[in-house]
Motif scaffolding. Structure first.
Motif, PDB file in Angstrom:
ATOM      1  N   ILE A  79       1.005  -1.160   0.063  1.00 40.18           N
ATOM      2  CA  ILE A  79      -0.020  -0.089   0.077  1.00 40.18           C
ATOM      3  C   ILE A  79       0.808   1.143   0.063  1.00 40.18           C
ATOM      4  CG2 ILE A  79      -0.239  -0.095   2.416  1.00 40.18           C
ATOM      5  CD1 ILE A  79      -3.466   0.803   0.442  1.00 40.18           C
ATOM      6  N   VAL A  80       0.352   2.380  -0.773  1.00 35.78           N
ATOM      7  CA  VAL A  80       1.344   3.318  -0.923  1.00 35.78           C
ATOM      8  C   VAL A  80       0.650   4.714  -0.420  1.00 35.78           C
ATOM      9  CG1 VAL A  80       2.849   4.647  -2.712  1.00 35.78           C
ATOM     10  CG2 VAL A  80       2.048   2.063  -2.949  1.00 35.78           C
ATOM     11  N   PRO A  81       0.796   5.068   1.028  1.00 34.88           N
ATOM     12  CA  PRO A  81       0.127   5.974   1.547  1.00 34.88           C
ATOM     13  C   PRO A  81       0.749   7.523   1.336  1.00 34.88           C
ATOM     14  CG  PRO A  81       1.101   4.870   3.087  1.00 34.88           C
ATOM     15  CD  PRO A  81       1.366   4.350   1.735  1.00 34.88           C
ATOM     16  N   CYS A  83      13.787  12.048  -3.130  1.00 34.15           N
ATOM     17  CA  CYS A  83      14.740  10.952  -2.964  1.00 34.15           C
ATOM     18  C   CYS A  83      15.261  10.401  -4.346  1.00 34.15           C
ATOM     19  CB  CYS A  83      13.949   9.783  -2.360  1.00 34.15           C
ATOM     20  SG  CYS A  83      13.288  10.172  -0.690  1.00 34.15           S
ATOM     21  N   PHE A  84      14.584  10.856  -5.192  1.00 31.40           N
ATOM     22  CA  PHE A  84      15.080  10.382  -6.734  1.00 31.40           C
ATOM     23  C   PHE A  84      15.935  11.869  -7.188  1.00 31.40           C
ATOM     24  CE2 PHE A  84      11.082   7.892  -7.513  1.00 31.40           C
ATOM     25  CZ  PHE A  84      11.616   6.881  -6.645  1.00 31.40           C
ATOM     26  N   GLY A  85      16.265  12.521  -6.600  1.00 27.80           N
ATOM     27  CA  GLY A  85      17.298  13.662  -7.114  1.00 27.80           C
ATOM     28  C   GLY A  85      16.414  14.799  -7.465  1.00 27.80           C
ATOM     29  N   ASP A 139       4.403   1.212   2.192  1.00 32.48           N
ATOM     30  CA  ASP A 139       5.651   1.955   1.338  1.00 32.48           C
ATOM     31  C   ASP A 139       5.688   3.180   2.305  1.00 32.48           C
ATOM     32  OD1 ASP A 139       7.202   2.074  -0.839  1.00 32.48           O
ATOM     33  OD2 ASP A 139       5.839   3.939  -1.132  1.00 32.48           O
ATOM     34  N   VAL A 140       7.122   3.731   2.226  1.00 25.43           N
ATOM     35  CA  VAL A 140       7.360   4.859   2.834  1.00 25.43           C
ATOM     36  C   VAL A 140       6.571   5.177   4.271  1.00 25.43           C
ATOM     37  CG1 VAL A 140       8.263   7.222   2.490  1.00 25.43           C
ATOM     38  CG2 VAL A 140       7.932   5.771   0.579  1.00 25.43           C
ATOM     39  N   ALA A 141       6.449   4.173   5.011  1.00 27.26           N
ATOM     40  CA  ALA A 141       5.718   4.349   6.233  1.00 27.26           C
ATOM     41  C   ALA A 141       6.034   5.319   7.203  1.00 27.26           C
ATOM     42  CB  ALA A 141       5.695   2.939   7.056  1.00 27.26           C
ATOM     43  N   ALA A 186       6.268  -2.639   8.111  1.00 24.07           N
ATOM     44  CA  ALA A 186       6.481  -1.297   7.597  1.00 24.07           C
ATOM     45  C   ALA A 186       7.840  -0.934   6.966  1.00 24.07           C
ATOM     46  CB  ALA A 186       6.493  -0.355   8.810  1.00 24.07           C
ATOM     47  N   GLU A 187       7.815  -0.199   5.728  1.00 21.53           N
ATOM     48  CA  GLU A 187       9.044   0.099   5.421  1.00 21.53           C
ATOM     49  C   GLU A 187       9.394   1.345   6.077  1.00 21.53           C
ATOM     50  OE1 GLU A 187      11.328   1.711   1.356  1.00 21.53           O
ATOM     51  OE2 GLU A 187       9.189   2.269   1.559  1.00 21.53           O
ATOM     52  N   ALA A 188      10.067   1.269   6.905  1.00 18.92           N
ATOM     53  CA  ALA A 188      10.180   2.435   7.705  1.00 18.92           C
ATOM     54  C   ALA A 188      12.047   2.562   7.871  1.00 18.92           C
ATOM     55  CB  ALA A 188       9.607   2.520   9.149  1.00 18.92           C
TER      56      ALA A 188
HETATM   57  C1  GLC Z   1       9.564   2.850  -1.686  1.00 19.83           C
HETATM   58  C2  GLC Z   1       9.662   1.754  -2.633  1.00 19.83           C
HETATM   59  C3  GLC Z   1      10.331   2.240  -3.798  1.00 19.83           C
HETATM   60  C4  GLC Z   1       9.696   3.557  -4.448  1.00 19.83           C
HETATM   61  C5  GLC Z   1       9.417   4.454  -3.412  1.00 19.83           C
HETATM   62  C6  GLC Z   1       8.346   5.552  -3.725  1.00 19.83           C
HETATM   63  O1  GLC Z   1      10.932   3.177  -1.153  1.00 19.83           O
HETATM   64  O2  GLC Z   1      10.244   0.687  -2.084  1.00 19.83           O
HETATM   65  O3  GLC Z   1      10.355   1.140  -4.751  1.00 19.83           O
HETATM   66  O4  GLC Z   1      10.177   3.987  -5.639  1.00 19.83           O
HETATM   67  O5  GLC Z   1       8.809   4.167  -2.057  1.00 19.83           O
HETATM   68  O6  GLC Z   1       6.997   5.015  -3.512  1.00 19.83           O
END
Ligand code: GLC
Length: 557
Positions: free
Chosen positions: A101-103, A149-151, A204-206, A276-278
């Motif tokens: 889930i991408v909140p 985070c991507f530049g 995602d990005v918790a 959590a991706e924390a």
């Molecule tokens: C998380 C994901 C990554 C994604 C980012 C933005 O870090 O693991 O793949 O690009 O969030 O949603």
């Protein structure tokens, strides 16, 4: 493994990066049909659950992490009906299903963002996101100095003069989690999927949802050892890590959101759970996500970021178990995922020096892949013997290395463009899996496929295919299968605790009850195994009771 503890305390969860797992319809991109066709493989591997990267409707600016509709499956991957079938079939195979889930952000094509664009500056529609006027006389400067985070800057200006925040790509506007509709919507999305049978979610990005309401500039650099490895061979960093108050990462208020999510999960029967991706500064900060009224588990990125060094690994293991144990949560160990360089390619190089989370880490220097692979085999036995759960990133069980020579013309990760072509991004760990055969697509797509795999597979991957390794006792695949079978059967493995045993410098040896010892040799000389033990499984060949450098063993006492 205790029979009554909830499954997620000891689960081995296999990460399916859906684009690259298996392509059912021949368009060169993995899909739900592909996952369904490979359920018997997953069953035979011996995992407990799959985490599937985002499968929702998306313009794919960040391969699905830009969601346009959280209740629809993207046609590239299939249909909602197929997702429901997959959940049902996976359950029949004894495999649980955890979507992503991408909140933190939506896609810029999400109906909410489109409405906000149309409604204009100052409108209530814009309050669901983070719109602000710029700084400077004409508002031509971004509202603050945050970086993506991507530049590049984390803000993009619209023709109407407003700026909007995106911690990732401009196609991923950040939501405003102070807005009650945002909170209500995500709770509704969770219920939508829980009622379709999913067993949990990877968040995602918790750690990013809550921002300092003042949106202040970043704290002055250099930040003290922020998010780096716990200890390092760099003496300047041999100090306990400290939490640094940050305007958009890991703010205390984020836990209110997860307390509410926990209540939603608890509405449903059958131990639904969150991971959590924390990325947190310290193990204590990470533990705050997994308190009893919050989330269930969180990825242990300290373990992933540690270099192949006994002292570092032991410190990570001890601190993680202590901090998580203090709040009653299990650890979840992880070596690789779709965002980082695959670990045989990390371990085949010199030590990881100062890997700072949320910042790109690209190892440099000559690669010794044979060494990296030997260490990866040992690392697998270490990870799977530790107390708690573990994650396996697809292809890890095949020993896949990072593909470091993808031609620039095929790179798709937004990091490549956003970094002005200084960072090749994460495509090298996302190359489609080799299943069978001697030439591309190696069974990733059907024989009559209309399109080639979305990233080219190395010509040498035939020998790494699942079919080539199956039945070969010396292969990485059979090592994982055997380890997972033993782990499932052995009462000492899974949840519970460990006791370190005395060992020479550079060797990690621990005991788990009843009757199990794991030993990992990170030193440069052979290690004599303890007396009165028999080998259950070895990452290499144990001769004369000696464990060679960069090898690991499981022993019965
Ligand atoms: C998380 C994901 C990554 C994604 C980012 C933005 O870090 O693991 O793949 O690009 O969030 O949603």
């Amino acid at each position: 493994m205790s029979g009554t503890a909830p499954w997620w305390r000891s689960a081995v969860i296999y990460q399916v990066y859906i684009r690259s797992f298996a392509d059912g319809n021949g368009d060169g991109v993995g899909d739900i049909a592909g996952i369904r066709s490979r359920l018997p493989y997953l069953k035979s591997l011996g995992i407990d659950a799959i985490w599937i990267n985002p499968w929702y409707k998306s313009p794919m600016a960040d391969h699905g992490y830009d969601v346009a509709d959280y209740r629809e499956i993207d046609p590239l991957f299939g249909t909602l009906a197929e997702a429901e079938q997959l959940i049902e079939e996976a359950h029949r195979h004894g495999i649980r299903v955890i979507p992503d889930i991408v909140p933190n952000h939506t896609s810029d094509r999400h109906a909410w963002f489109q409405t906000a664009l149309a409604a204009g500056p100052g409108s209530p529609e814009r309050e669901r996101y983070i719109f602000r006027p710029g700084r400077g006389p004409d508002g031509a400067e971004p509202p603050n100095d945050w970086v993506s985070c991507f530049g590049g800057p984390a803000w993009t200006r619209l023709p109407d003069g407003d700026w909007y925040l995106h911690l990732f790509a401009p196609e991923q506007p950040d939501l405003n989690w102070e807005h009650p509709e945002v909170r209500a919507e995500f709770e509704s999305v969770l219920r939508f999927w829980f009622s379709r049978g999913v067993d949990g979610f990877r968040i995602d990005v918790a750690h990013g949802l809550v921002k300092d309401p003042e949106l202040p500039d970043l704290p002055p650099r250099p930040e003290p050892a922020r998010l780096g490895p716990l200890v390092s061979r760099d003496p300047a960093r041999e100090q306990p890590r400290q939490h640094v108050d940050h305007p958009h990462w890991d703010r205390d208020e984020v836990h209110d959101i997860y307390r509410a999510w926990r209540k939603v999960a608890d509405e449903f029967p059958g131990d639904r759970s969150f991971v959590a991706e924390a990325w947190a500064d310290t193990p204590e900060r990470l533990a705050a996500y997994v308190r009893h009224d919050g989330l269930h588990t969180a990825f242990n990125f300290d373990f992933l970021m540690a270099s192949w060094n006994a002292k570092d690994l032991r410190a990570v293991i001890d601190d993680s178990l202590a901090m998580l144990g203090a709040v009653g949560a299990p650890a979840t160990w992880v070596l690789s995922n779709h965002d980082v360089v695959r670990h045989p390619s990390r371990y085949g190089r010199g030590a990881v020096k100062q890997w700072v989370a949320n910042e790109p880490y690209r190892p440099e220097g000559p690669l010794d892949l044979e060494l990296g692979t030997r260490r990866a085999r040992a690392a697998a036995l270490l990870m799977l013997a530790l107390p708690g759960g573990a994650y396996i990133y697809q292809g890890e069980e095949l020993g896949l290395p990072e593909v470091e020579d993808l031609p620039e013309a095929v790179l798709q990760d937004p990091i490549w463009e956003r970094s002005g072509h200084s960072d090749r991004g994460r495509d090298g760990c996302r190359v489609p899996l080799p299943w069978t055969g001697h030439s591309a697509p190696f069974g990733f797509s059907p024989e009559d496929a209309a399109a080639a795999p979305w990233l080219p597979q190395p010509a040498s991957w035939g020998k790494r295919s699942a079919a080539a390794q199956s039945g070969d006792e010396t292969s990485m695949l059979e090592l994982y299968r055997t380890a997972l079978r033993l782990r499932r059967a052995h009462p000492a493995l899974g949840d519970s605790s460990l006791t370190w045993l005395d060992a020479p410098t550079g060797v990690l040896t621990f005991r788990r009850e009843p009757g199990f010892i794991a030993a990992v040799n990170l030193a440069s000389t052979p290690y004599r195994l303890p007396d009165h033990t028999t080998v259950l499984l070895a990452s290499g060949t144990v001769e004369g009771g000696l464990l060679a450098p960069d090898e690991a063993v499981w022993l019965a006492v």
